[in-house]
Design a protein around this motif. Structure first.
Motif, PDB file in Angstrom:
ATOM      1  N   THR A   7     -51.651  23.605  26.823  1.00  0.00           N
ATOM      2  CA  THR A   7     -51.863  22.418  27.661  1.00  0.00           C
ATOM      3  C   THR A   7     -50.514  21.793  28.015  1.00  0.00           C
ATOM      4  N   GLY A   8     -50.454  21.206  29.215  1.00  0.00           N
ATOM      5  CA  GLY A   8     -49.206  20.574  29.653  1.00  0.00           C
ATOM      6  C   GLY A   8     -48.054  21.562  29.713  1.00  0.00           C
ATOM      7  N   GLY A   9     -48.315  22.710  30.342  1.00  0.00           N
ATOM      8  CA  GLY A   9     -47.298  23.763  30.358  1.00  0.00           C
ATOM      9  C   GLY A   9     -46.359  23.733  31.543  1.00  0.00           C
ATOM     10  N   SER A  10     -46.549  22.800  32.435  1.00  0.00           N
ATOM     11  CA  SER A  10     -45.792  22.850  33.697  1.00  0.00           C
ATOM     12  C   SER A  10     -44.335  22.449  33.555  1.00  0.00           C
ATOM     13  N   ARG A  11     -44.021  21.599  32.570  1.00  0.00           N
ATOM     14  CA  ARG A  11     -42.656  21.063  32.470  1.00  0.00           C
ATOM     15  C   ARG A  11     -42.246  20.952  31.009  1.00  0.00           C
ATOM     16  N   GLY A  12     -40.966  20.708  30.787  1.00  0.00           N
ATOM     17  CA  GLY A  12     -40.457  20.342  29.473  1.00  0.00           C
ATOM     18  C   GLY A  12     -40.767  21.358  28.382  1.00  0.00           C
ATOM     19  N   THR A  31     -52.030  24.560  31.514  1.00  0.00           N
ATOM     20  CA  THR A  31     -52.545  23.481  32.350  1.00  0.00           C
ATOM     21  C   THR A  31     -51.392  22.604  32.833  1.00  0.00           C
ATOM     22  N   TYR A  32     -51.633  21.948  33.952  1.00  0.00           N
ATOM     23  CA  TYR A  32     -50.735  20.904  34.432  1.00  0.00           C
ATOM     24  C   TYR A  32     -51.618  19.720  34.807  1.00  0.00           C
ATOM     25  N   HIS A  33     -50.987  18.578  34.984  1.00  0.00           N
ATOM     26  CA  HIS A  33     -51.759  17.376  35.293  1.00  0.00           C
ATOM     27  C   HIS A  33     -51.501  16.926  36.716  1.00  0.00           C
ATOM     28  N   SER A  34     -50.231  16.676  37.052  1.00  0.00           N
ATOM     29  CA  SER A  34     -49.912  16.141  38.371  1.00  0.00           C
ATOM     30  C   SER A  34     -48.901  16.988  39.137  1.00  0.00           C
ATOM     31  N   ASP A  35     -48.068  17.745  38.426  1.00  0.00           N
ATOM     32  CA  ASP A  35     -46.948  18.423  39.085  1.00  0.00           C
ATOM     33  C   ASP A  35     -47.303  19.872  39.439  1.00  0.00           C
ATOM     34  N   ARG A  36     -48.082  20.006  40.511  1.00  0.00           N
ATOM     35  CA  ARG A  36     -48.543  21.333  40.952  1.00  0.00           C
ATOM     36  C   ARG A  36     -47.357  22.239  41.323  1.00  0.00           C
ATOM     37  N   ASP A  56     -56.712  17.285  33.313  1.00  0.00           N
ATOM     38  CA  ASP A  56     -56.348  16.047  32.617  1.00  0.00           C
ATOM     39  C   ASP A  56     -56.985  16.124  31.235  1.00  0.00           C
ATOM     40  N   VAL A  57     -56.170  16.252  30.207  1.00  0.00           N
ATOM     41  CA  VAL A  57     -56.739  16.449  28.860  1.00  0.00           C
ATOM     42  C   VAL A  57     -57.450  15.201  28.329  1.00  0.00           C
ATOM     43  N   ALA A  58     -57.310  14.087  29.042  1.00  0.00           N
ATOM     44  CA  ALA A  58     -58.068  12.895  28.653  1.00  0.00           C
ATOM     45  C   ALA A  58     -59.538  12.997  29.066  1.00  0.00           C
ATOM     46  N   ASN A 135     -50.295  22.355  17.266  1.00  0.00           N
ATOM     47  CA  ASN A 135     -50.290  21.025  17.873  1.00  0.00           C
ATOM     48  C   ASN A 135     -48.864  20.496  17.979  1.00  0.00           C
ATOM     49  N   LEU A 136     -48.567  19.796  19.068  1.00  0.00           N
ATOM     50  CA  LEU A 136     -47.263  19.145  19.197  1.00  0.00           C
ATOM     51  C   LEU A 136     -47.377  17.720  18.673  1.00  0.00           C
ATOM     52  N   SER A 137     -46.757  17.490  17.524  1.00  0.00           N
ATOM     53  CA  SER A 137     -46.691  16.156  16.949  1.00  0.00           C
ATOM     54  C   SER A 137     -45.394  15.504  17.420  1.00  0.00           C
ATOM     55  N   HIS A 151     -47.679   2.699  19.414  1.00  0.00           N
ATOM     56  CA  HIS A 151     -48.926   3.317  19.915  1.00  0.00           C
ATOM     57  C   HIS A 151     -48.770   4.834  19.988  1.00  0.00           C
ATOM     58  N   TYR A 152     -47.634   5.291  20.485  1.00  0.00           N
ATOM     59  CA  TYR A 152     -47.367   6.739  20.584  1.00  0.00           C
ATOM     60  C   TYR A 152     -47.227   7.347  19.187  1.00  0.00           C
ATOM     61  N   ALA A 153     -46.468   6.671  18.314  1.00  0.00           N
ATOM     62  CA  ALA A 153     -46.285   7.172  16.948  1.00  0.00           C
ATOM     63  C   ALA A 153     -47.627   7.303  16.236  1.00  0.00           C
ATOM     64  N   SER A 181     -43.156  19.308  14.963  1.00  0.00           N
ATOM     65  CA  SER A 181     -42.838  17.890  15.129  1.00  0.00           C
ATOM     66  C   SER A 181     -41.420  17.735  15.666  1.00  0.00           C
ATOM     67  N   PRO A 182     -41.282  17.661  16.991  1.00  0.00           N
ATOM     68  CA  PRO A 182     -39.928  17.561  17.560  1.00  0.00           C
ATOM     69  C   PRO A 182     -39.316  16.185  17.319  1.00  0.00           C
ATOM     70  N   GLY A 183     -37.989  16.185  17.305  1.00  0.00           N
ATOM     71  CA  GLY A 183     -37.249  14.924  17.312  1.00  0.00           C
ATOM     72  C   GLY A 183     -36.899  14.558  18.745  1.00  0.00           C
ATOM     73  N   LEU A 184     -35.607  14.286  18.980  1.00  0.00           N
ATOM     74  CA  LEU A 184     -35.171  13.912  20.330  1.00  0.00           C
ATOM     75  C   LEU A 184     -34.916  15.182  21.146  1.00  0.00           C
ATOM     76  N   ILE A 185     -35.802  15.480  22.067  1.00  0.00           N
ATOM     77  CA  ILE A 185     -35.684  16.697  22.871  1.00  0.00           C
ATOM     78  C   ILE A 185     -35.433  16.294  24.320  1.00  0.00           C
ATOM     79  N   ILE A 189     -39.694  13.345  29.500  1.00  0.00           N
ATOM     80  CA  ILE A 189     -40.604  12.358  28.896  1.00  0.00           C
ATOM     81  C   ILE A 189     -39.917  11.005  28.714  1.00  0.00           C
ATOM     82  N   HIS A 190     -38.604  11.015  28.483  1.00  0.00           N
ATOM     83  CA  HIS A 190     -37.877   9.770  28.247  1.00  0.00           C
ATOM     84  C   HIS A 190     -37.684   9.000  29.561  1.00  0.00           C
ATOM     85  N   ALA A 191     -37.369   9.734  30.637  1.00  0.00           N
ATOM     86  CA  ALA A 191     -37.239   9.083  31.944  1.00  0.00           C
ATOM     87  C   ALA A 191     -38.592   8.547  32.406  1.00  0.00           C
TER      88      ALA A 191
HETATM   89  P1  NAP Z   1     -42.888  16.038  29.562  1.00  0.00           P
HETATM   90  O1  NAP Z   1     -41.580  16.658  29.920  1.00  0.00           O
HETATM   91  O2  NAP Z   1     -43.185  14.640  29.996  1.00  0.00           O
HETATM   92  O3  NAP Z   1     -44.068  17.014  30.033  1.00  0.00           O
HETATM   93  C1  NAP Z   1     -45.383  16.611  29.767  1.00  0.00           C
HETATM   94  C2  NAP Z   1     -46.321  17.738  30.122  1.00  0.00           C
HETATM   95  O4  NAP Z   1     -47.646  17.302  29.804  1.00  0.00           O
HETATM   96  C3  NAP Z   1     -46.311  18.086  31.588  1.00  0.00           C
HETATM   97  O5  NAP Z   1     -46.604  19.459  31.711  1.00  0.00           O
HETATM   98  C4  NAP Z   1     -47.461  17.236  32.149  1.00  0.00           C
HETATM   99  O6  NAP Z   1     -48.071  17.780  33.316  1.00  0.00           O
HETATM  100  C5  NAP Z   1     -48.436  17.307  30.999  1.00  0.00           C
HETATM  101  N1  NAP Z   1     -49.361  16.178  30.953  1.00  0.00           N
HETATM  102  C6  NAP Z   1     -49.068  14.853  30.938  1.00  0.00           C
HETATM  103  N2  NAP Z   1     -50.192  14.136  30.895  1.00  0.00           N
HETATM  104  C7  NAP Z   1     -51.221  15.015  30.888  1.00  0.00           C
HETATM  105  C8  NAP Z   1     -52.623  14.892  30.873  1.00  0.00           C
HETATM  106  N3  NAP Z   1     -53.246  13.698  30.846  1.00  0.00           N
HETATM  107  N4  NAP Z   1     -53.367  16.027  30.890  1.00  0.00           N
HETATM  108  C9  NAP Z   1     -52.769  17.230  30.908  1.00  0.00           C
HETATM  109  N5  NAP Z   1     -51.438  17.423  30.931  1.00  0.00           N
HETATM  110  C10 NAP Z   1     -50.681  16.316  30.920  1.00  0.00           C
HETATM  111  O7  NAP Z   1     -43.082  16.024  27.953  1.00  0.00           O
HETATM  112  P2  NAP Z   1     -42.341  16.884  26.807  1.00  0.00           P
HETATM  113  O8  NAP Z   1     -41.145  16.136  26.386  1.00  0.00           O
HETATM  114  O9  NAP Z   1     -42.220  18.297  27.229  1.00  0.00           O
HETATM  115  O10 NAP Z   1     -43.412  16.716  25.629  1.00  0.00           O
HETATM  116  C11 NAP Z   1     -44.345  17.746  25.304  1.00  0.00           C
HETATM  117  C12 NAP Z   1     -45.006  17.374  23.981  1.00  0.00           C
HETATM  118  O11 NAP Z   1     -44.005  17.240  22.972  1.00  0.00           O
HETATM  119  C13 NAP Z   1     -45.752  16.050  24.020  1.00  0.00           C
HETATM  120  O12 NAP Z   1     -46.932  16.144  23.241  1.00  0.00           O
HETATM  121  C14 NAP Z   1     -44.772  15.084  23.393  1.00  0.00           C
HETATM  122  O13 NAP Z   1     -45.412  13.975  22.820  1.00  0.00           O
HETATM  123  C15 NAP Z   1     -44.118  15.983  22.361  1.00  0.00           C
HETATM  124  N6  NAP Z   1     -42.806  15.503  21.928  1.00  0.00           N
HETATM  125  C16 NAP Z   1     -41.762  15.408  22.788  1.00  0.00           C
HETATM  126  C17 NAP Z   1     -40.529  14.946  22.340  1.00  0.00           C
HETATM  127  C18 NAP Z   1     -39.308  14.811  23.222  1.00  0.00           C
HETATM  128  O14 NAP Z   1     -38.302  14.223  22.797  1.00  0.00           O
HETATM  129  N7  NAP Z   1     -39.327  15.337  24.456  1.00  0.00           N
HETATM  130  C19 NAP Z   1     -40.388  14.563  21.015  1.00  0.00           C
HETATM  131  C20 NAP Z   1     -41.476  14.648  20.160  1.00  0.00           C
HETATM  132  C21 NAP Z   1     -42.674  15.129  20.627  1.00  0.00           C
HETATM  133  P3  NAP Z   1     -47.430  17.534  34.811  1.00  0.00           P
HETATM  134  O15 NAP Z   1     -46.180  18.378  34.873  1.00  0.00           O
HETATM  135  O16 NAP Z   1     -48.473  18.045  35.746  1.00  0.00           O
HETATM  136  O17 NAP Z   1     -47.152  16.085  34.922  1.00  0.00           O
END
Ligand code: NAP
Length: 243
Positions: A7-12, A31-36, A56-58, A135-137, A151-153, A181-185, A189-191
């Motif tokens: 899930t959420g494989g389109s970015r990051g 899956t992707y949510h918004s970024d086709r 949308d996983v919600a 699972n991604l924690s 709330h996120y934590a 469980s990633p740290g600062l990646i 997501i931060h932007a």
């Molecule tokens: P990201 O760059 O913001 O990418 C988020 C991904 O999730 C995108 O593919 C997005 O799809 C998808 N997504 C967002 N909302 C969704 C929804 N409602 N339904 C389905 N897909 C959805 O995030 P990331 O940094 O790669 O994070 C990935 C995971 O690692 C998350 O669970 C995050 O909490 C966890 N994590 C990240 C960090 C970090 O520092 N980056 C640290 C700890 C944990 P679209 O491309 O279509 O928008």
């Protein structure tokens, strides 16, 4: 090799997991949510080994539709619950209830629903062939996110509990359940949360002295999906540079 739903494989981090799973010889539905456009670019880069579907996983119905697509591709062997949002920055006292509900629906309900649909397919007592759930924690589950995003934590602490509890439920059904469980990646997501420089500004507090790369998280996920981790379940593996 297997068939993995990510899930959420389109970015990051999710996109790095997709690339790594394909390189390891798996077929992938992500899956992707918004970024086709990002999803389409990744499908093209994977040379036919990965397909993308909007979800949308919600929304449990959309997760069920994604699993129906997986069923049409073959036998599911792995699930990566990666999609996640932070909900942005807010102190608890000022947190809008809709933000809390949105984060819990995406990060917690989304993981639960996808996990239950995966277990129904992979459990050996239900006629499945077993498999691996990852699972991604987040290290936020341990640090608490105070002043930024409690709330996120809290949502990620729920993911940790799901990981430990489900692993105990389905260990004898051929299914391993673990979390990374990633740290600062360094991802978007931060932007998206409103602070693009966050990972670089906070890098001094990381023992390894730098933010992590999405591919470094994907390596741990790939190991947990593989038979090389065959005696590992119910674990939460930090990939956090020591933070
Ligand atoms: P990201 O760059 O913001 O990418 C988020 C991904 O999730 C995108 O593919 C997005 O799809 C998808 N997504 C967002 N909302 C969704 C929804 N409602 N339904 C389905 N897909 C959805 O995030 P990331 O940094 O790669 O994070 C990935 C995971 O690692 C998350 O669970 C995050 O909490 C966890 N994590 C990240 C960090 C970090 O520092 N980056 C640290 C700890 C944990 P679209 O491309 O279509 O928008």
């Amino acid at each position: 090799m297997g068939l993995i739903l990510i899930t959420g494989g389109s970015r990051g981090i999710g996109a790095a997991i997709v690339k790594r799973a394909v390189a390891d010889g798996h077929s992938v539905l992500f899956t992707y949510h918004s970024d086709r456009a990002a999803a389409d670019r990744l499908v093209a880069a994977c040379g036919g080994r990965a397909q993308a579907t909007r979800c949308d996983v919600a929304d449990p119905a959309q997760i069920a539709a994604a699993f129906a697509k997986v069923d049409a591709m073959g036998t599911l062997t792995g699930l990566v619950n990666n999609a996640g949002i932070t909900g942005g920055f807010a102190r608890v006292a000022d947190l809008p209830i809709d933000t809390l509900r949105g984060v819990l629906a995406t990060n917690v309900e989304g993981c639960f629903v996808a996990a239950q649909l995966a277990v129904r397919r992979m459990s050996t007592v239900r006629g499945g062939a077993g498999g691996s759930v990852v699972n991604l924690s987040s290290q936020a589950a341990r640090l608490g996110g105070g002043g930024e995003w409690v709330h996120y934590a809290a949502s990620k602490a729920a993911v940790d509990a799901l990981t430990i509890g489900l692993a105990r439920e389905v260990g004898r059904e051929g299914i391993r359940v673990n979390a990374v469980s990633p740290g600062l990646i360094d991802t978007d997501i931060h932007a998206t949360a409103g602070d693009p420089d966050r990972v670089h500004r906070m890098a001094d507090g990381v023992p390894l002295g730098r933010p992590g790369a999405a591919a470094e998280v994907a390596d741990a996920v790939a190991w947990l999906l593989s038979d090389r981790s065959s005696y590992v379940t119910g674990t939460i593996i930090p990939v956090s540079g020591g933070r």
